[in-house]
Design a protein around this motif. Structure first.
Motif, mmCIF file in Angstrom:
data_model
loop_
_atom_site.group_PDB
_atom_site.id
_atom_site.type_symbol
_atom_site.label_atom_id
_atom_site.label_comp_id
_atom_site.label_asym_id
_atom_site.label_seq_id
_atom_site.Cartn_x
_atom_site.Cartn_y
_atom_site.Cartn_z
ATOM 1 N N PHE A 251 6.651 -0.019 3.454
ATOM 2 C CA PHE A 251 6.618 0.034 1.998
ATOM 3 C C PHE A 251 6.315 1.462 1.560
ATOM 4 O O PHE A 251 5.287 2.021 1.930
ATOM 5 N N VAL B 153 2.064 -7.218 0.891
ATOM 6 C CA VAL B 153 2.532 -6.188 1.822
ATOM 7 C C VAL B 153 1.783 -6.218 3.150
ATOM 8 O O VAL B 153 2.275 -5.689 4.144
ATOM 9 N N ALA C 2 6.589 -4.659 -5.220
ATOM 10 C CA ALA C 2 6.579 -4.897 -3.776
ATOM 11 C C ALA C 2 7.723 -5.824 -3.364
ATOM 12 O O ALA C 2 8.381 -5.590 -2.339
#
Length: 183
Positions: A3, A76, A156
């Motif tokens: 990420f 995440v 996200a």
């Protein structure tokens, strides 16, 4: 999956932890205040009335902040529950598209939810809504924490969607989901 905005999601996680820490501190001060009051009464000095007005209401608002601000951080880091009983049995070429569909649904629901929280915040500001407790808190403040958490989660999910879509188009047979639920 890597990420790119992990620092932003981590900041949301720290904000959630801060909300929980403030709840804990407020409750500890309330307990200590009550103990001092009891001791004061026992010593004949009378009660000092050491209490935090609106503690339960403020704690509730902080809990809302903690819950929502921690959503993206939890996502995440693979903390959300994933049911992969069916998708785990699919071949990678099919699984990548099923995963992309699931991410699309999740992102769509998150954006829909976010839109209506924006409307809620705007209404609260326009009508000057405050809480009904001992301490009148403008409702747009906890609602803004909700909105920030939903926005972080949508971001996200969008990052995960982009990565999964790239894999689906370029190399679908290489798609794998790790133990944290990410590509």
């Amino acid at each position: 999956m890597r990420f790119r905005l992990l620092a932003l999601y981590t900041l949301g996680g720290y904000a959630a932890a801060l909300c929980l820490g403030v709840i804990g501190a407020m409750i500890a001060f309330q307990v200590i205040g009550r103990l001092i009051d009891k001791l004061s009464v026992a010593l004949g000095a009378g009660g000092l009335n050491l209490s935090i007005p609106g503690l339960s209401e403020i704690s509730g608002f902080l809990l809302v902040g903690a819950s929502f601000l921690g959503l993206a951080y939890t996502y995440v880091h693979g903390g959300h529950i994933r049911v992969t009983l069916v998708t785990g049995q699919l071949p990678p070429r099919i699984r990548v598209f099923v995963e992309l569909w699931c991410l699309s649904v999740a992102l769509g629901l998150c954006l829909y939810w976010g839109w209506y929280v924006i409307v809620l915040v705007q209404d609260s500001i326009a009508f000057g809504e405050v809480s009904y407790g001992m301490v009148p808190v403008p409702l747009w403040i906890p609602q803004s924490a909700m909105l920030a958490g939903i926005a972080l989660l949508a971001l996200a999910l969008f990052e995960a969607w982009l990565s999964t879509a790239r894999t689906a188009v370029t190399r679908p047979s290489a798609f794998r989901i790790d133990d944290r639920g990410h590509e």
